[in-house]
Enzyme design. Structure first.
Site, PDB file in Angstrom:
ATOM      1  N   ALA A   1       0.854  -1.183   0.000  1.00  0.00           N
ATOM      2  CA  ALA A   1       0.000   0.000   0.000  1.00  0.00           C
ATOM      3  C   ALA A   1       0.893   1.238   0.000  1.00  0.00           C
ATOM      4  O   ALA A   1       2.091   1.164   0.276  1.00  0.00           O
ATOM      5  CB  ALA A   1      -0.909  -0.011   1.221  1.00  0.00           C
TER       6      ALA A   1
ATOM      7  N   GLY B   1       0.170  -4.919   1.049  1.00  0.00           N
ATOM      8  CA  GLY B   1      -1.069  -4.840   0.287  1.00  0.00           C
ATOM      9  C   GLY B   1      -0.991  -5.553  -1.041  1.00  0.00           C
ATOM     10  O   GLY B   1      -2.004  -6.039  -1.551  1.00  0.00           O
TER      11      GLY B   1
ATOM     12  N   GLU C   1       4.213  -5.559   7.379  1.00  0.00           N
ATOM     13  CA  GLU C   1       3.618  -4.436   8.109  1.00  0.00           C
ATOM     14  C   GLU C   1       4.167  -4.284   9.521  1.00  0.00           C
ATOM     15  O   GLU C   1       4.239  -3.165  10.053  1.00  0.00           O
ATOM     16  CB  GLU C   1       2.091  -4.603   8.161  1.00  0.00           C
ATOM     17  CG  GLU C   1       1.371  -4.374   6.850  1.00  0.00           C
ATOM     18  CD  GLU C   1       1.297  -5.619   5.968  1.00  0.00           C
ATOM     19  OE1 GLU C   1       0.563  -5.576   4.963  1.00  0.00           O
ATOM     20  OE2 GLU C   1       1.974  -6.627   6.283  1.00  0.00           O
TER      21      GLU C   1
ATOM     22  N   GLU D   1      -1.713  -9.119  -0.247  1.00  0.00           N
ATOM     23  CA  GLU D   1      -3.143  -9.215   0.060  1.00  0.00           C
ATOM     24  C   GLU D   1      -3.980  -9.144  -1.216  1.00  0.00           C
ATOM     25  O   GLU D   1      -4.954  -9.883  -1.366  1.00  0.00           O
ATOM     26  CB  GLU D   1      -3.533  -8.088   1.016  1.00  0.00           C
ATOM     27  CG  GLU D   1      -2.956  -8.270   2.413  1.00  0.00           C
ATOM     28  CD  GLU D   1      -3.174  -7.072   3.316  1.00  0.00           C
ATOM     29  OE1 GLU D   1      -3.607  -7.258   4.462  1.00  0.00           O
ATOM     30  OE2 GLU D   1      -2.918  -5.938   2.870  1.00  0.00           O
TER      31      GLU D   1
END
Length: 297
Positions: free
Chosen positions: A105, A148, A171, A151
């Site tokens: 992300a 991300g 993360e 994911e």
């Protein structure tokens, strides 16, 4: 003095190094733009395959290794909605560049967010669109699929990996945890021990390790990955689109519910196929020893 100065400046401009970006993804032969009226800033969207029945979405933010900013994810939702409603598209391939599927992300967008902002806005909730599309999605992952990006790949139905791909949920190294399904989908895919190790250490796993753990279906050389993913999507798209959606729903039930509830869902959907013309055509074609011609969309 003016003329020599201009000459010096010209020489300096010629010697200035150019910024190096990841190599562009090779566009499959016969691919065409998805819609002349749709302009995307962060995506390349096309139809491809011999029958133009495969939707191809390439994340295209190379300067940031395809970091998943809010603008990119909004465009991805728009592209998926268009393909979901397109009767010609039977399957979708989602990919990035050879260097990065998506490196995570966009941290700069998140850096100054507060708890109240995240909670009140339902931050990252829109990412779930990828997981609820009825048409099958194949993630073709080259390079980094981190945070991300990992994911996002796990939201897809099938993951094909290039031999240099890397997967991870780092993360914890940023003082946070996965927020778009990383702790949930990764655990279901690879088991508690490996998922816990990856989430708590931030360590990455290779494509080979990902396949051995069950996260990845197949591994291909980097330059052959996209063609392999498109070939799989074409095979899926040649089947009944309606029954394919039912099959996807049934497999997802195994992933998300108990065995008893999953079996109940499977039986209900199995019975439902007998209300379709494609089920009748498929069985008739088998008995008559010919190729089925499916029509339900």
């Amino acid at each position: 003095m003016a003329a020599p100065l201009r000459a010096i400046l010209r020489r300096r401009r010629r010697r200035a190094p150019r910024a190096r970006l990841p190599p562009p993804l090779r566009v499959p032969h016969g691919a065409r733009g998805y819609s002349a009226g749709t302009a995307f800033q962060y995506l390349l969207v096309q139809k491809t395959g011999a029958q133009k029945n495969v939707g191809l979405i390439q994340l295209n933010r190379p300067q940031a290794l395809n970091a998943l900013c809010e603008g990119l994810m909004a465009e991805l939702r728009q592209a998926l909605e268009a393909m979901e409603s397109d009767p010609e598209v039977g399957a979708i391939v989602l990919t990035g560049s050879q260097k990065a599927f998506a490196a995570g992300a966009d941290i700069k967008e998140m850096q100054n967010k507060t708890f109240q902002e995240c909670y009140n806005s339902g931050f990252l909730a829109g990412w779930d669109k990828v997981s609820v599309v009825r048409k099958p999605i194949i993630a073709a992952v080259n390079g980094y699929a981190l945070g991300g990006g990992c994911e996002l790949a796990m939201m897809c139905d099938i993951i094909y990996a290039g031999e240099k791909a890397q997967f991870g949920q780092p993360e914890i190294l940023l003082g946070t945890i996965p927020g778009a399904g990383g702790t949930q989908r990764l655990t279901r895919a690879v088991g508690k021990s490996l998922a816990m190790e990856m989430v708590l250490t931030g360590d990455r796993i290779s494509a080979k390790e990902a396949k051995e753990a069950g996260l990845v279906s197949k591994i291909y050389p980097v330059e052959k990955l996209l063609d392999a993913a498109i070939a799989c999507a074409e095979k899926i798209a040649s089947n009944s689109k309606l029954v394919t959606a039912m099959a996807k729903e049934s497999v997802n039930a195994a992933f998300e519910t108990t065995l008893t509830e999953g079996n109940r869902t499977e039986k209900r959907l199995f019975y439902a196929t007998f209300a379709t013309s494609d089920r009748k055509e498929g069985m008739t074609a088998f008995v008559e020893k010919r190729k089925a011609k499916f029509t339900d969309s």
